[in-house]
Write a protein that holds these residues in place. Structure first.
Motif, PDB file in Angstrom:
ATOM      1  N   LEU A 291      -8.801  15.598  38.571  1.00 16.81           N
ATOM      2  CA  LEU A 291      -8.611  14.279  39.171  1.00 16.81           C
ATOM      3  C   LEU A 291      -8.612  14.373  40.700  1.00 16.81           C
ATOM      4  CD1 LEU A 291      -7.915  11.263  38.823  1.00 16.81           C
ATOM      5  CD2 LEU A 291      -5.520  11.909  38.688  1.00 16.81           C
ATOM      6  N   SER A 292      -7.935  15.372  41.245  1.00 17.71           N
ATOM      7  CA  SER A 292      -7.887  15.549  42.701  1.00 17.71           C
ATOM      8  C   SER A 292      -9.275  15.834  43.263  1.00 17.71           C
ATOM      9  CB  SER A 292      -6.936  16.694  43.054  1.00 17.71           C
ATOM     10  OG  SER A 292      -5.651  16.458  42.534  1.00 17.71           O
ATOM     11  N   GLY A 293     -10.028  16.691  42.585  1.00 17.81           N
ATOM     12  CA  GLY A 293     -11.379  17.017  43.043  1.00 17.81           C
ATOM     13  C   GLY A 293     -12.296  15.814  43.032  1.00 17.81           C
ATOM     14  N   MET A 294     -12.192  14.999  41.971  1.00 16.06           N
ATOM     15  CA  MET A 294     -12.996  13.784  41.898  1.00 16.06           C
ATOM     16  C   MET A 294     -12.687  12.851  43.060  1.00 16.06           C
ATOM     17  SD  MET A 294     -15.195  13.261  39.378  1.00 16.06           S
ATOM     18  CE  MET A 294     -15.205  11.480  39.357  1.00 16.06           C
TER      19      MET A 294
ATOM     20  N   PHE B 179      -9.530   7.181  47.659  1.00 16.70           N
ATOM     21  CA  PHE B 179      -8.383   7.992  48.095  1.00 16.70           C
ATOM     22  C   PHE B 179      -7.069   7.370  47.609  1.00 16.70           C
ATOM     23  CE2 PHE B 179     -11.175   9.460  51.782  1.00 16.70           C
ATOM     24  CZ  PHE B 179     -11.319  10.749  51.282  1.00 16.70           C
ATOM     25  N   LEU B 180      -6.940   6.055  47.768  1.00 14.01           N
ATOM     26  CA  LEU B 180      -5.720   5.359  47.354  1.00 14.01           C
ATOM     27  C   LEU B 180      -5.566   5.370  45.834  1.00 14.01           C
ATOM     28  CD1 LEU B 180      -3.267   3.532  47.869  1.00 14.01           C
ATOM     29  CD2 LEU B 180      -4.849   1.567  47.843  1.00 14.01           C
ATOM     30  N   LEU B 181      -6.648   5.056  45.126  1.00 10.43           N
ATOM     31  CA  LEU B 181      -6.576   4.995  43.667  1.00 10.43           C
ATOM     32  C   LEU B 181      -6.206   6.347  43.063  1.00 10.43           C
ATOM     33  CD1 LEU B 181      -9.701   2.773  42.865  1.00 10.43           C
ATOM     34  CD2 LEU B 181      -7.303   2.078  42.943  1.00 10.43           C
TER      35      LEU B 181
ATOM     36  N   ILE C 136      -2.619  10.365  40.435  1.00  7.25           N
ATOM     37  CA  ILE C 136      -1.941  11.663  40.463  1.00  7.25           C
ATOM     38  C   ILE C 136      -0.436  11.466  40.280  1.00  7.25           C
ATOM     39  CG2 ILE C 136      -1.304  13.602  41.966  1.00  7.25           C
ATOM     40  CD1 ILE C 136      -4.159  13.477  43.097  1.00  7.25           C
ATOM     41  N   TYR C 137       0.125  10.462  40.957  1.00  8.21           N
ATOM     42  CA  TYR C 137       1.553  10.186  40.818  1.00  8.21           C
ATOM     43  C   TYR C 137       1.903   9.885  39.359  1.00  8.21           C
ATOM     44  CZ  TYR C 137       6.013   7.772  41.033  1.00  8.21           C
ATOM     45  OH  TYR C 137       7.306   7.387  40.807  1.00  8.21           O
TER      46      TYR C 137
END
Length: 442
Positions: free
Chosen positions: A89-92, A194-196, A201-202
Motif C-alpha cells: 500500500l505504501s509503495g502504491m 498521498f492523503l488517501l 495505512i492508518y
C-alpha cells in the motif's frame, strides 16, 4: 482443533476494502488520464502514437504485476499477511503521488517518459502483492458458508476504485476548468493519493494478523520456501488451472469496465467528462452485482457462476458494443441506454469476479496461500486482462473495425470457458478452518 472465526470479521472486511479501493484508485488514475498524460509526457508529432505509448505504459504496469506477486507472495507467507500489504500500500501511494510532481516532456524531454515509466513499474510491482494479500486476509477471517458473499464485498473495491478516480477527476476539472486542468490541475488527482494512502495505512495499522496465519506460526507449520512449495511441487498443477480461470476472468473484467471508457472516448468520440459520467453511473449501479454473484456462488457453487459470466461475455460483447456505438453518437447520446449497456457489461464482471476470491482462497492450502493466490491472479489479470486496453485500442486504430478490436475480448474468454469446463473444480464445500491445512482441490 479448528481455528476460531473472529467476531469482528465485518470490521476487517471494511478496513481491507477501503485500503483496496485506494490501491485501485492509485492504479486507475493513470488509465483514466491517459489522454492528458500522452500530451504531457510524449512528443506530439504523432498524437495517436503518443496515446498508444501512454496506454502501453499503462499496460506495462500490468505486465510487471506477477513479479510483484512472486516477491510479495513470499513475504506474505513468511512474514505475515498484515505487514506485507502495508508495504505494498505504501509503495502504491508513493508511486502514484510522485507522478503529480514530475516535470513534463516540455521541461525535461524524454527523461519525463522514463521517470513516468519507473513510477508505473513501482505501482505495478506493489499492486502485484496487494490483491493476494487482501483476499487471503479477508478469506481467513470469514465463515466457510458465506465466503463468496463476504469476499464479494472486497471484490467491489477495484470497481469502486475506478469510480473514485473518475469522481476526483470530474471534481478537479469542474473546480479548475478545462483549460487549467489540461495545463496543471491534472496533477491534483495524483497528489490526492498521498492523503488517501495515509488514511488507508492508518486504518490497516489497526488490524491484527489473521487467526489462521497466527495458528500456523504457533504450531511451527509455516513454509520455509513458499516458491518451492507453490511452483516445484504438485501444487503447480493447481496454479496452472487457476491461471486458465483467471485469464478468462481478467479479460472479461477489463473488457467490460475499462474498455467501455476507452470505447466512448476513442471510438464514439464522446468527450472525457461525459464518458466519465456515463461509465461512473453504470459502475455505481452495477457494483452490487459483485456481492450478489459472490452470494450466489455460496448457494450453487463458484464454477457455474464464473463460467456463466465468461460464456455470456463471449457471446454478447459484439452486439452490445455495436449497440453502445449507435446510442453514443456525438451530439445525440442516449444516456439511459448507454448506462444500461455498460451496466450489463459490469454484471458480467460481477459473475466472473465476485466469486473468484473465494474460489482462490479455497483452492490453495494456508501455508502457501498468499503466494499461490497472488501469482496466478496477476498472470491472469495482469497479462491476460491488462493487455485488453492496448490490444483493443491498437486493433481499432489500425482497422477502424469494432469487430477486429473485440476479437481478443471474445476469443480469450471463450477458450478459457471450454478449458475450465474440464479443468476447474468446485471448491464451495472446502473448509479453510477445519482442518487448518486442507488439501488443494483435485
Amino acid at each position: 482443533m479448528a481455528v476460531q472465526i473472529p467476531s469482528d470479521f465485518r470490521r476487517v472486511i471494511i478496513a481491507a476494502s477501503v485500503g483496496n479501493i485506494i490501491e485501485w484508485y492509485d492504479f486507475y488514475i493513470f488509465g483514466s488520464l491517459a489522454a492528458v498524460l500522452s500530451v504531457k509526457f510524449f512528443e506530439q508529432s504523432h498524437p495517436v502514437a503518443a496515446l498508444l505509448s501512454t496506454i502501453a505504459l499503462f499496460t506495462a504496469g500490468f505486465l510487471i504485476r506477477p513479479l510483484g506477486a512472486f516477491l510479495f507472495g513470499w513475504m506474505g507467507d513468511r512474514v505475515g499477511r498484515k505487514y506485507t500489504f502495508l508495504i505494498t500500500l505504501s509503495g502504491m501511494g508513493l508511486g502514484t503521488g510522485a507522478i503529480g510532481l514530475i516535470p513534463t516532456y516540455q521541461s525535461i524531454g524524454l527523461t519525463a517518459a522514463f521517470v513516468l515509466f519507473g513510477l508505473r513499474m513501482i505501482q505495478g510491482l506493489c499492486l502485484g502483492g496487494e490483491y493476494g494479500g487482501a483476499i487471503t486476509y479477508v478469506a481467513e477471517h470469514v465463515p466457510d458458508d458465506r465466503r463468496g458473499y463476504y469476499t464479494g464485498w472486497l471484490q467491489t473495491s477495484p470497481t469502486l476504485g475506478i469510480v473514485v478516480s473518475l469522481a476526483v477527476i470530474l471534481l478537479t476539472r469542474a473546480y479548475a476548468g478545462n483549460q487549467a486542468f489540461d495545463e496543471w490541475a491534472w496533477r491534483v488527482p495524483f497528489l490526492v493519493s498521498f492523503l488517501l494512502v495515509a488514511i488507508a495505512i492508518y486504518i490497516r495499522l489497526q488490524l491484527q494478523e489473521t487467526p489462521i496465519f497466527q495458528e500456523i506460526r504457533a504450531r511451527g507449520q509455516m513454509t520455509r520456501n513458499p516458491w518451492k512449495e507453490a511452483f516445484l511441487s504438485s501444487n503447480i498443477r493447481f496454479i496452472g488451472i487457476a491461471i486458465v480461470v483467471l485469464i478468462g476472468q481478467g479479460v472479461v473484467w477489463y473488457s467490460g469496465q475499462f474498455w467501455a471508457l476507452y470505447f466512448l472516448q476513442q471510438v464514439s468520440k464522446v468527450d472525457p467528462q461525459t464518458s466519465a459520467y456515463i461509465v461512473g453511473a453504470a459502475l455505481l449501479i452495477a457494483t452490487p452485482s459483485l456481492i450478489f454473484f459472490g452470494w450466489l456462488s455460496d448457494q450453487i457453487g463458484r464454477k457455474p457462476v464464473i463460467l456463466g459470466g465468461m460464456l455470456l461475455a463471449a457471446i454478447t460483447y459484439y452486439p452490445l458494443y455495436l449497440w453502445l456505438g449507435t446510442v453514443t453518437q456525438p451530439g445525440n447520446i442516449n444516456y439511459p441506454i448507454a448506462i444500461f449497456i455498460i451496466f450489463i457489461l459490469v454484471c458480467y464482471v460481477g459473475m466472473v469476479y465476485g466469486p473468484v476470491g473465494a474460489f482462490l482462497a479455497e483452492f490453495f492450502p494456508a501455508r502457501i496461500r498468499y503466494t499461490s493466490v497472488s501469482v496466478p491472479y496477476h498472470i491472469g489479470n495482469g497479462w491476460g486482462g491488462g493487455l485488453v486496453p492496448f490490444i483493443t485500442s491498437a486493433a481499432f486504430a489500425a482497422t477502424g473495425s469494432i469487430g477486429y478490436a473485440l476479437l481478443y475480448p471474445i476469443i480469450v474468454p471463450a477458450v478459457c470457458f471450454v478449458l475450465a469446463v474440464f479443468l476447474m473444480p468446485e471448491t464451495r464445500k472446502i473448509s479453510i478452518w477445519q482442518p487448518i491445512e486442507p488439501k488443494a482441490a483435485s
